[in-house]
Write an enzyme that holds these catalytic residues in place. Structure first.
Site, mmCIF file in Angstrom:
data_model
loop_
_atom_site.group_PDB
_atom_site.id
_atom_site.type_symbol
_atom_site.label_atom_id
_atom_site.label_comp_id
_atom_site.label_asym_id
_atom_site.label_seq_id
_atom_site.Cartn_x
_atom_site.Cartn_y
_atom_site.Cartn_z
ATOM 1 N N HIS A 120 0.985 -1.301 -0.167
ATOM 2 C CA HIS A 120 -0.068 0.107 -0.028
ATOM 3 C C HIS A 120 0.833 1.252 -0.057
ATOM 4 O O HIS A 120 1.853 1.346 0.751
ATOM 5 C CB HIS A 120 -0.828 0.086 1.155
ATOM 6 C CG HIS A 120 -0.326 0.038 2.694
ATOM 7 N ND1 HIS A 120 0.188 1.013 3.442
ATOM 8 C CD2 HIS A 120 0.292 -1.099 3.234
ATOM 9 C CE1 HIS A 120 0.779 0.790 4.170
ATOM 10 N NE2 HIS A 120 0.841 -0.471 4.259
ATOM 11 N N ASP A 121 0.553 2.308 -0.761
ATOM 12 C CA ASP A 121 0.858 3.568 -0.838
ATOM 13 C C ASP A 121 2.303 3.681 -1.368
ATOM 14 O O ASP A 121 3.022 4.514 -1.149
ATOM 15 C CB ASP A 121 1.009 4.094 0.864
ATOM 16 C CG ASP A 121 -0.371 4.096 1.166
ATOM 17 O OD1 ASP A 121 -1.329 4.758 0.752
ATOM 18 O OD2 ASP A 121 -0.533 3.473 2.335
ATOM 19 N N GLY A 138 5.214 -0.806 2.875
ATOM 20 C CA GLY A 138 4.298 0.237 2.522
ATOM 21 C C GLY A 138 5.159 1.450 2.518
ATOM 22 O O GLY A 138 6.176 1.916 3.167
#
Length: 269
Positions: A120-121, A138
């Protein structure tokens, strides 16, 4: 060009000449650009955009909710955006972004190999290679034309500089300097990436300038500071855009610092 066993949401947007193979699942808020190919058994969940001429190979999963336990509700995703002409190989996972960012991003012309994970991200630039089993935690940022070799694990919030290469089975816990070779557990700066820079047409003079920046950064002379040494070397390399970019990385873009082969960490960001 869509196999009869594929399941496609009526809310998905499908471009021209798209190929969707057997047993693929395309969810809500997914947009597939022209000539995208999903080979077979690919899962894409939205919000997700995949740019034109990208090929996704069997059993890849894109746009699945991230593993950050703080963001597990349906409204806690900020999506995935993948650019043009990428090759996403078998069993790759690319997770949704969270409200902590504008989403997970992959640029253009990237090769993401078997079993790689983009958490994520994460934000990936253009022309990047993630080799087999690379694991990005992340919020990792990878700049243009970086190469991360097989079985490398990258700590969250690290930044991998442009035109760099990370050796296989490394553990990246600090930032990786642009134009460099890093290797080891933990991965540390070894030297500049001469072969890669030559392939990209960087001159010998610019390579010397980059090298002098990193010499100054990791100089062991007593009684000097990295800030003072970098200030002096900046005067000497000011005509090299590559060396000035390396200085900008050190001073502005790096958040976790970089380590050399003596395990000394220097951080001016």
């Amino acid at each position: 060009m869509i196999h009869s066993t594929a399941i496609i949401s009526p809310n998905a947007v499908i471009g021209k000449d798209v190929e969707i193979g057997p047993y693929c699942i395309v969810g809500d808020k997914v947009k597939l650009g022209d000539r995208v190919v999903l080979k077979s058994n690919v899962v894409v969940e939205g919000p997700c955009e995949i740019g034109e001429d990208t090929i996704v190979y069997p059993f890849a999963a894109i746009g699945i909710k991230g593993q950050d336990l703080k963001f597990q509700t349906d409204d806690s995703v900020t999506g995935v955006k993948i650019g043009k002409k990428n090759r996403i190989r078998e069993y790759v996972t690319i997770h949704q972004g969270t409200p902590a960012s504008k989403g997970t991003v992959v640029g253009d012309n990237c090769q993401i190999m078997v079993n790689a994970h983009v958490a994520h991200d994460c934000v990936l630039g253009n022309g990047i290679i993630l080799s087999n089993l690379v694991q990005l935690a992340g919020h990792v940022e990878v700049e243009d034309f970086a190469i991360i070799s097989g079985m490398v694990a990258v700590h969250q919030f690290c930044r991998i500089g442009k035109y760099s290469i990370v050796g296989g089975v490394s553990g990246v816990t600090n930032d990786v300097l642009p134009y460099s070779i890093s290797d080891g557990r933990p991965a540390v700066y070894k030297t500049i990436n001469r072969v890669g820079l030559t392939r990209h047409g960087v001159s010998t003079e610019d390579m010397h300038a980059i090298y002098s920046v990193y010499q100054a950064l990791f100089d062991k002379t007593e009684g000097t500071t990295a800030a003072d040494r970098l200030k002096e070397v900046k005067k000497k390399v000011k005509n090299s855009p590559y060396a000035m970019d390396a200085l900008d990385f050190i001073e502005n873009r790096s958040k976790r610092g970089a380590s050399d082969s003596s395990k000394r960490t220097a951080h001016e960001g």
